[in-house]
Every structure is written in structure tokens, then in C-alpha cells.
Design a protein around this motif. Structure first.
Motif, short mmCIF file in Angstrom:
data_model
loop_
_atom_site.label_atom_id
_atom_site.label_comp_id
_atom_site.label_asym_id
_atom_site.label_seq_id
_atom_site.Cartn_x
_atom_site.Cartn_y
_atom_site.Cartn_z
N TYR A 174 1.24 -1.03 -0.03
CA TYR A 174 -0.23 0.61 0.45
C TYR A 174 1.06 1.72 0.48
O TYR A 174 0.67 1.75 -1.02
CB TYR A 174 -0.48 -0.14 1.38
CG TYR A 174 -1.99 1.06 1.70
CD1 TYR A 174 -3.33 1.28 0.86
CD2 TYR A 174 -1.13 1.77 2.18
CE1 TYR A 174 -3.69 2.38 1.24
CE2 TYR A 174 -2.27 3.13 1.89
CZ TYR A 174 -3.75 3.44 1.10
OH TYR A 174 -4.09 4.58 1.57
N LEU A 175 1.90 0.73 0.60
CA LEU A 175 2.71 2.44 0.94
C LEU A 175 3.96 2.22 -0.73
O LEU A 175 3.74 3.63 -0.80
CB LEU A 175 4.05 2.35 1.69
CG LEU A 175 3.65 2.27 3.73
CD1 LEU A 175 4.49 2.10 4.52
CD2 LEU A 175 2.57 3.49 3.83
N LYS A 176 4.48 1.85 -1.15
CA LYS A 176 4.72 1.44 -2.11
C LYS A 176 3.86 2.07 -3.58
O LYS A 176 4.36 2.49 -4.70
CB LYS A 176 5.10 0.27 -2.73
CG LYS A 176 6.04 0.31 -2.22
CD LYS A 176 6.75 -1.52 -2.85
CE LYS A 176 8.16 -1.47 -1.76
NZ LYS A 176 8.79 -2.86 -2.03
N THR A 177 2.82 2.51 -3.44
CA THR A 177 1.15 2.74 -4.39
C THR A 177 0.46 3.78 -4.51
O THR A 177 0.43 4.65 -5.46
CB THR A 177 0.69 1.17 -4.93
OG1 THR A 177 -0.13 -0.07 -3.82
CG2 THR A 177 1.33 0.24 -5.36
N ARG A 178 -0.16 4.03 -3.02
CA ARG A 178 -0.70 5.23 -2.47
C ARG A 178 0.09 6.62 -2.77
O ARG A 178 1.53 7.05 -1.98
CB ARG A 178 -1.34 4.94 -0.99
CG ARG A 178 -2.06 5.91 -0.68
CD ARG A 178 -3.87 5.87 -0.99
NE ARG A 178 -4.46 6.41 0.05
CZ ARG A 178 -4.62 8.13 -1.10
NH1 ARG A 178 -4.26 8.44 -1.84
NH2 ARG A 178 -5.63 8.74 -0.57
N LYS A 179 -0.75 7.47 -3.04
CA LYS A 179 0.28 8.69 -3.76
C LYS A 179 -0.62 9.55 -2.35
O LYS A 179 -2.07 9.71 -2.73
CB LYS A 179 0.29 9.50 -4.90
CG LYS A 179 1.29 8.06 -6.08
CD LYS A 179 1.16 8.97 -7.52
CE LYS A 179 2.05 8.17 -8.15
NZ LYS A 179 2.14 9.11 -9.63
N THR A 204 4.28 8.46 -3.77
CA THR A 204 3.83 7.78 -3.17
C THR A 204 4.40 8.13 -1.52
O THR A 204 5.19 8.74 -1.20
CB THR A 204 4.86 6.03 -3.86
OG1 THR A 204 5.46 6.21 -3.84
CG2 THR A 204 4.17 6.11 -4.91
N LEU A 205 3.65 6.79 -0.86
CA LEU A 205 3.57 7.65 0.40
C LEU A 205 4.72 6.54 1.06
O LEU A 205 5.52 6.99 2.04
CB LEU A 205 2.79 6.26 1.02
CG LEU A 205 1.09 7.28 1.45
CD1 LEU A 205 0.64 5.71 2.28
CD2 LEU A 205 0.95 8.95 1.65
N SER A 206 5.91 5.45 0.29
CA SER A 206 6.78 4.82 0.53
C SER A 206 7.54 6.13 -0.13
O SER A 206 9.07 6.23 0.64
CB SER A 206 7.32 3.79 -0.53
OG SER A 206 7.55 4.20 -1.69
N LYS A 207 7.51 7.31 -0.07
CA LYS A 207 8.77 7.82 -0.34
C LYS A 207 9.19 8.98 1.12
O LYS A 207 10.07 9.58 1.41
CB LYS A 207 8.35 9.24 -1.91
CG LYS A 207 8.66 8.43 -2.85
CD LYS A 207 9.92 7.73 -3.30
CE LYS A 207 9.98 7.30 -4.32
NZ LYS A 207 10.83 6.81 -5.24
N PHE A 208 8.28 9.00 1.50
CA PHE A 208 7.84 10.01 3.19
C PHE A 208 8.72 8.86 4.29
O PHE A 208 8.40 7.62 4.43
CB PHE A 208 6.60 9.55 3.21
CG PHE A 208 5.76 11.13 3.21
CD1 PHE A 208 5.27 12.05 2.53
CD2 PHE A 208 5.26 10.23 2.09
CE1 PHE A 208 4.99 13.31 2.28
CE2 PHE A 208 3.86 11.44 0.96
CZ PHE A 208 4.38 12.47 1.21
N GLN A 209 9.91 9.93 4.57
CA GLN A 209 10.95 8.62 5.69
C GLN A 209 9.95 8.32 6.91
O GLN A 209 10.67 7.12 7.10
CB GLN A 209 12.08 9.72 5.76
CG GLN A 209 13.48 8.70 6.19
CD GLN A 209 14.36 9.48 6.79
OE1 GLN A 209 14.08 11.12 7.36
NE2 GLN A 209 16.13 9.45 5.14
#
Length: 372
Positions: A249-254, A259-264
């Protein structure tokens, strides 16, 4: 030490995953009404020999170890399969194999292995402390037989069970009894549980009962250790999917165009739940191998349950948080995994109860005095 599965164990995992995976799409429909699980899937598990997996071959079993049982339990956790494999086979079945008479084993175990008979342990009592002692259900011996009086609740799958293995007080002693769940003097009221299952309140009013061999608290303690180990493997399976789903979910949800995975900060939280998963997996493997090699150990099970209480709570809560609003909806899977993990965390004693057991053992061994 080799933690890898051999070829037969890998094949077992693949076969179980195939059967349970096929039925996973029907879970919502199946769990909506009693019995809360699919009897066709149950028959397939029986045909594969899984319902007799840990039983001796003399009772139509496969003579498998706790490792093979753990493989099945973990696959159950991965898809939240509602079938009562752990409660029936690992719980009541292995308790009968451990404490029952030869006649009881010959009568009950082949029927469990074939899927013909559903047996569960009825031990929990409302407001009674965790442990192996019976409190409110009493056994009375008269005219060469036994009768039971009192209430057991909750009894998971108790509403559809054919046979109940009931703990009851005989004076100051806790004994185990076999009770026909459909007999006179047995009244069952079923209700839904938070993890999409069903449990029952069972009232015994002069219900006829037969002693399960010489079984008592010692046999029940061993049964609980086996159950906790299997529940631990199930929890690991559920945690694995929870972490996989959350990371996906973190890799696909923007949000804000990325994407959420960009937030440290979110990535750090995802790393934390992965760490909890690996801790849970490690202690589950240790407890399973200990059970397979040395037999049931109450303290090993307590250490397992104490760690799983922490990791299951951490992973389930963080997974919902990282999913945001969708995490609390019934339509999305992550909430169902959290519900099951929450129930498993509290089954047969919560984290605090098991930590107290470990602390008592330390005190008994004099380690506390040495430290002071």
C-alpha cells in the motif's frame, strides 16, 4: 541448525496453500453464517490427511511433528482460513491422544482424522482466571457414572462441535471429561466473535460425562502449550500478510503527487513492523522446534505468547494506521487481519499473564535472589 523446510515439508506447504487459497475468496460469505467455515474445505483437508496429521498411524494419523503442524497453521493465518484445524486437531485431538484411554483413542481419533467428528476443548469460564484449573463447572459421581453442572464460555466452535472435552472440578481436583455435545443436559448458545468466527456459551445441567482417561491439569497444560505453539504459527502467517499488504500500500498510494513510501517517517514505521515480524517468526520457529524435539513446555509457550502479544499488537495497530482511513473499513482486508491477531494475542492468556508466569519461574529458581 537448519531452519529450511525439506522437500516433503515444502510440498505440504504448497498443497495446503493451494486448497486454502482456492477457498479464500469465499471467506466473507462462509463466515457470515454458522458454522462459520466451509465443510467442503474441511473434507478436502481430511482427504489430504491433514486432520490426522499429528496422530499416530494406529489411529489413522500421519505421525507428523509440530513442524508440519506449524506449516499448516501458518498457511491458515496467511489467508485467515476459518476452518477449525487448530482447535479440533491440535487442541482436542492431541489432548485425546495424550490423555485418553486406548478405547477413547480408537473411537475418537480416526473420526476426527476423517472429518466425521468435530471435537473441541471447553475450558474457559467467564471471569475465571487464566490457567488450567476449572472453577464453575463441577463433576459429580453417582451410580457408577458422572454428571456435569455449570457454564463454559467462550467455547470456540462449541456450537457445532459433536464432542466436548470439558474441564470440571471434582472436589479440589480438576479432571477432564468427554461429553456428547448433543446430549440431554447440554444447552448451547452461539454468537459471533470479533474475528469473524463463532463461539458458544455452554450450560451443563446434569449432563452425562465420561472421564478422559486420568487427564487433569497436567494434560491440559500440555494441550495449551501445543495450542499456543500452533496459534503462534498462525499469528506469524497473519503478520506476514499484514506487513506485505501494508508495504504494498505504501508503494502504490500517492499523496501530494508521490507514493507514501517516499515519506521517510512512514518508511521507518514500515521497517519497525518488519523487525517485529522477524522477531515473531524467530520465536515461533524456536517454540515449534522445541515442541517437536522435547515435547510440550509451559515456559517455552509462555515466552512465545508474551513476545507474540507485543509483536501482534504492534503490527496490527501500525498496519491500520499506515493504511489511513481505509484501514478501519470492513471492506478492506487489513482490519480483518488485525481482528484475528487481537484475538490470538488474548487467547489462553494475554502478554501480562505470560510475563507473570516467566517471572514466577525466575523467582522459583532463585535467580532474583542472586541478582540482589
Amino acid at each position: 541448525m537448519d531452519f529450511n523446510y525439506d522437500k516433503e515439508q515444502t510440498a505440504l506447504r504448497g498443497a495446503v496453500r493451494g486448497i486454502l487459497g482456492e477457498s479464500a475468496g469465499n471467506r466473507e460469505k462462509v463466515t457470515a453464517t454458522e458454522p462459520g467455515w466451509d465443510r467442503d474445505v474441511w473434507s478436502k483437508l481430511a482427504d489430504m490427511g491433514l486432520l490426522g496429521l499429528p496422530f499416530d498411524e494406529a489411529y489413522d494419523g500421519a505421525g507428523a511433528t509440530a513442524v508440519e503442524v506449524g506449516i499448516v497453521a501458518q498457511e491458515i493465518g496467511r489467508v485467515l482460513a476459518p476452518e477449525p484445524f487448530i482447535d479440533v486437531v491440535v487442541g482436542a485431538g492431541e489432548l485425546i491422544a495424550d490423555a485418553g484411554t486406548d478405547e477413547q483413542k480408537q473411537d475418537l481419533l480416526p473420526k476426527i482424522a476423517s472429518g466425521e467428528l468435530v471435537a473441541v476443548i471447553a475450558h474457559s469460564e467467564a471471569r475465571a482466571p487464566h490457567g488450567t484449573a476449572a472453577y464453575g463447572v463441577t463433576a459429580t459421581s453417582a451410580d457408577g457414572g458422572w454428571t456435569l453442572d455449570g457454564v463454559k464460555e467462550p467455547v470456540r466452535h462449541g456450537g457445532v462441535a459433536d464432542v466436548l472435552i470439558v474441564s470440571a472440578k471434582d472436589g479440589d481436583t480438576t479432571r477432564l471429561f468427554v461429553v456428547d455435545a448433543t446430549a440431554d443436559g447440554v444447552t448451547r448458545t452461539t454468537y459471533a466473535t470479533p474475528d469473524d468466527g463463532f463461539a458458544a456459551r455452554i450450560v451443563f445441567s446434569g449432563a452425562a460425562a465420561t472421564p478422559l482417561g486420568e487427564g487433569g491439569e497436567a494434560a491440559l497444560a500440555s494441550a495449551f502449550a501445543r495450542l499456543q505453539t500452533a496459534y503462534g504459527a498462525e499469528a506469524v502467517g497473519a503478520m506476514e500478510v499484514s506487513v506485505e499488504t501494508t508495504v504494498g500500500y505504501l508503494k502504490t498510494r500517492k499523496q501530494f503527487g508521490v507514493t507514501l513510501s517516499k515519506f521517510q517517517a512512514l518508511t521507518f514505521r514500515a521497517a519497525d513492523i518488519y523487525t517485529s515480524l522477524e522477531l515473531a517468526r524467530s520465536i515461533s520457529l524456536w517454540a515449534t522446534m522445541s515442541l517437536a524435539e522435547k515435547g510440550p513446555d509451559v515456559l517455552v509457550a509462555a515466552r512465545l505468547q508474551a513476545e507474540l502479544g507485543r509483536t501482534a499488537r504492534h503490527i496490527s495497530q501500525e498496519s491500520i494506521q499506515l493504511h489511513g482511513g481505509i484501514g478501519v473499513t470492513a471492506e478492506y482486508s487489513i482490519g480483518h487481519y488485525a481482528a484475528r491477531l487481537t484475538v490470538l494475542e488474548r487467547t489462553l492468556g494475554n502478554e501480562a499473564y505470560h510475563l507473570a508466569q516467566i517471572a514466577d519461574d525466575i523467582a522459583d529458581r532463585g535467580i532474583v535472589e542472586l541478582l540482589h
